[in-house]
Write an enzyme that holds these catalytic residues in place. Sequence first.
Site, PDB file in Angstrom:
ATOM      1  N   LYS A  31      40.350  50.440  29.882  1.00 49.06           N
ATOM      2  CA  LYS A  31      39.308  50.795  30.845  1.00 49.06           C
ATOM      3  C   LYS A  31      39.879  51.707  31.923  1.00 49.06           C
ATOM      4  O   LYS A  31      39.253  52.699  32.305  1.00 49.06           O
ATOM      5  CB  LYS A  31      38.736  49.531  31.498  1.00 49.06           C
ATOM      6  CG  LYS A  31      37.657  49.822  32.541  1.00 49.06           C
ATOM      7  CD  LYS A  31      37.365  48.648  33.440  1.00 49.06           C
ATOM      8  CE  LYS A  31      38.433  48.473  34.485  1.00 49.06           C
ATOM      9  NZ  LYS A  31      38.052  47.489  35.535  1.00 49.06           N
ATOM     10  N   SER A  32      41.057  51.363  32.425  1.00 51.62           N
ATOM     11  CA  SER A  32      41.655  52.123  33.525  1.00 51.62           C
ATOM     12  C   SER A  32      41.920  53.569  33.119  1.00 51.62           C
ATOM     13  O   SER A  32      41.640  54.505  33.881  1.00 51.62           O
ATOM     14  CB  SER A  32      42.960  51.463  33.963  1.00 51.62           C
ATOM     15  OG  SER A  32      42.731  50.127  34.353  1.00 51.62           O
ATOM     16  N   GLY A 111      34.202  48.333  39.841  1.00 49.38           N
ATOM     17  CA  GLY A 111      34.939  48.879  40.969  1.00 49.38           C
ATOM     18  C   GLY A 111      35.317  50.329  40.748  1.00 49.38           C
ATOM     19  O   GLY A 111      35.345  51.130  41.691  1.00 49.38           O
ATOM     20  N   SER A 186      44.160  49.294  45.219  1.00 48.77           N
ATOM     21  CA  SER A 186      44.788  50.584  44.897  1.00 48.77           C
ATOM     22  C   SER A 186      43.748  51.601  44.453  1.00 48.77           C
ATOM     23  O   SER A 186      44.029  52.804  44.427  1.00 48.77           O
ATOM     24  CB  SER A 186      45.827  50.397  43.791  1.00 48.77           C
ATOM     25  OG  SER A 186      45.209  49.976  42.579  1.00 48.77           O
ATOM     26  N   GLN A 187      42.545  51.133  44.079  1.00 47.09           N
ATOM     27  CA  GLN A 187      41.502  52.067  43.627  1.00 47.09           C
ATOM     28  C   GLN A 187      41.121  53.055  44.710  1.00 47.09           C
ATOM     29  O   GLN A 187      40.682  54.169  44.403  1.00 47.09           O
ATOM     30  CB  GLN A 187      40.276  51.294  43.148  1.00 47.09           C
ATOM     31  CG  GLN A 187      40.483  50.589  41.819  1.00 47.09           C
ATOM     32  CD  GLN A 187      39.249  49.841  41.347  1.00 47.09           C
ATOM     33  OE1 GLN A 187      38.291  49.661  42.105  1.00 47.09           O
ATOM     34  NE2 GLN A 187      39.264  49.394  40.103  1.00 47.09           N
ATOM     35  N   GLU A 330      45.543  41.334  37.638  1.00 45.19           N
ATOM     36  CA  GLU A 330      44.492  41.093  36.653  1.00 45.19           C
ATOM     37  C   GLU A 330      44.908  40.036  35.627  1.00 45.19           C
ATOM     38  O   GLU A 330      44.065  39.473  34.934  1.00 45.19           O
ATOM     39  CB  GLU A 330      44.136  42.395  35.922  1.00 45.19           C
ATOM     40  CG  GLU A 330      43.410  43.421  36.783  1.00 45.19           C
ATOM     41  CD  GLU A 330      41.901  43.342  36.640  1.00 45.19           C
ATOM     42  OE1 GLU A 330      41.411  42.699  35.696  1.00 45.19           O
ATOM     43  OE2 GLU A 330      41.208  43.932  37.483  1.00 45.19           O
ATOM     44  N   ARG A 361      38.327  35.682  43.030  1.00 45.18           N
ATOM     45  CA  ARG A 361      38.968  35.058  41.875  1.00 45.18           C
ATOM     46  C   ARG A 361      39.875  33.897  42.253  1.00 45.18           C
ATOM     47  O   ARG A 361      40.014  32.942  41.480  1.00 45.18           O
ATOM     48  CB  ARG A 361      39.747  36.114  41.070  1.00 45.18           C
ATOM     49  CG  ARG A 361      38.831  37.015  40.249  1.00 45.18           C
ATOM     50  CD  ARG A 361      39.608  38.032  39.438  1.00 45.18           C
ATOM     51  NE  ARG A 361      38.697  38.803  38.590  1.00 45.18           N
ATOM     52  CZ  ARG A 361      39.023  39.953  38.001  1.00 45.18           C
ATOM     53  NH1 ARG A 361      40.230  40.468  38.178  1.00 45.18           N
ATOM     54  NH2 ARG A 361      38.153  40.585  37.251  1.00 45.18           N
ATOM     55  N   ARG A 402      37.022  38.493  33.518  1.00 44.23           N
ATOM     56  CA  ARG A 402      38.336  37.835  33.491  1.00 44.23           C
ATOM     57  C   ARG A 402      38.209  36.313  33.620  1.00 44.23           C
ATOM     58  O   ARG A 402      39.021  35.565  33.067  1.00 44.23           O
ATOM     59  CB  ARG A 402      39.232  38.368  34.612  1.00 44.23           C
ATOM     60  CG  ARG A 402      39.459  39.867  34.580  1.00 44.23           C
ATOM     61  CD  ARG A 402      40.187  40.334  33.345  1.00 44.23           C
ATOM     62  NE  ARG A 402      40.421  41.769  33.378  1.00 44.23           N
ATOM     63  CZ  ARG A 402      40.508  42.551  32.313  1.00 44.23           C
ATOM     64  NH1 ARG A 402      40.386  42.027  31.096  1.00 44.23           N
ATOM     65  NH2 ARG A 402      40.712  43.842  32.427  1.00 44.23           N
ATOM     66  N   LYS A 427      31.363  43.974  30.251  1.00 44.88           N
ATOM     67  CA  LYS A 427      31.932  44.881  31.255  1.00 44.88           C
ATOM     68  C   LYS A 427      33.059  45.722  30.669  1.00 44.88           C
ATOM     69  O   LYS A 427      33.138  46.925  30.911  1.00 44.88           O
ATOM     70  CB  LYS A 427      32.430  44.048  32.438  1.00 44.88           C
ATOM     71  CG  LYS A 427      33.079  44.818  33.552  1.00 44.88           C
ATOM     72  CD  LYS A 427      33.488  43.858  34.656  1.00 44.88           C
ATOM     73  CE  LYS A 427      34.351  44.556  35.686  1.00 44.88           C
ATOM     74  NZ  LYS A 427      33.652  45.665  36.365  1.00 44.88           N
TER      75      LYS A 427
END
Length: 444
Positions: A31-32, A111, A186-187, A330, A361, A402, A427
Amino acid sequence: MNATAAPKERRWEAPYAEAELDAVVRVPGSKSMTARALILAALASGPSTIRRPLIARDTLLMVEGLRSIGVAVDTGDDDAWVVTPPRRSLRAVDSQSAFKGGTEVDCGLAGTVMRFLPPVAALADGPVGFDGDPHARKRPNDGVIKALRDLGVAIEDGGRMALPFTVNATGNVKGGELEVDASKTSQLVSALLMAAPRFENGLDLRHVGDRPVPSRPYLDMVVHMMRQAGADVDDSEPNRWRVAPGELQGREWVIEPDLQNAAPFLIAAAAVGGRVTVEGWPTETTQAGDKIRDLLVQLGSRVEWSRGGLTVVGSPSVLPVELDLADAAELTPTLAALFGVNKGPFTIRGVAHIRGHETDRVSALVTELRKIGADVDEFEDGFRVNSGGRTTGTWATYADHRMAHAGAVAGLVIPGLVLDDVACVSKTWPDFAEVWERAVRGDA
């Protein structure tokens, strides 16, 4: 069914492992990497091809968001998406539900969409509205909103500093020097860096928070991919990134398997024993999920490379550990589930930032672990499992993929454990539950 729509909830009894595992699994693309490739391709001077992209709700929402600002994305071939930027400038394309003469972006619970797309939208011509699922409105986005305002971009958010908000773009961002506090995610840094080559003066970005930027491998990933696209990025100084203005080049992106999605399968081998192989595991990668290899060895399992990928030979006698997962947070949910059904003690620290992920989480994991009978102490930045439990019941997923993965791991050793909603895995991997069932039954 609309693949970008919020999935309908589905209860699911996690399969109990009657015997040791013997499975070979192929996981979908990262995904990243897919999200970053889409953004860099959209900002390039020519077409790009993305090979083996992740096809899931998060990435399809990103595709639709890019289309709404004038980027052509051909997803007709599942193995090769073609991204063609507009010939001139990005623009707010009128949608069926016209938004103040501009367009709207549905972020879902992603996100990557709610953070990566606003700096790109700031380069478009016209207002771009952002909104998402109810849970998404609780996710912190003050960093992106404040950073864009500091760069001179007008944003309407009703004082929320979160979704929904509107980027009133004028087609140009000057850029220059900018200070941010990226200690929550960090995004924020990734988002600003990717758009920075298109800023008039580039970007000189400094992180000035009291805490370090979490999940640093993702920053290595974005800098590496930007350089592959021809960007001039200087990250030689800690907490500072300088990006020169210039063109990004269209290119071919080959997406690696998603190692975060692969981790639950390797952890499963540690939970009940046996062998699990993940095909195509890269020998070199910037993905944070690669850390699972070392962690499983630390916990007493054996990791082997083969021509087909990476194999874990699991040891159900998990060794007590104290882990700092700041750079690979994660992995926390599935490791927490593994710890929650074992003797302990096990400690995870350095993950305060995951309180702002799809759900809080840390709190959610502590709640669910206690429900299965584990003795757990909660900290601001993590938790300690003093001893595990194996009480069956319902594992809540909090609309978080997750958390669903964690419930699946716990269900391996707790007969009859039911997840209240497994559909949230759409997702990042719509077929997760079916692949998991085959792996546990020995059909994978």
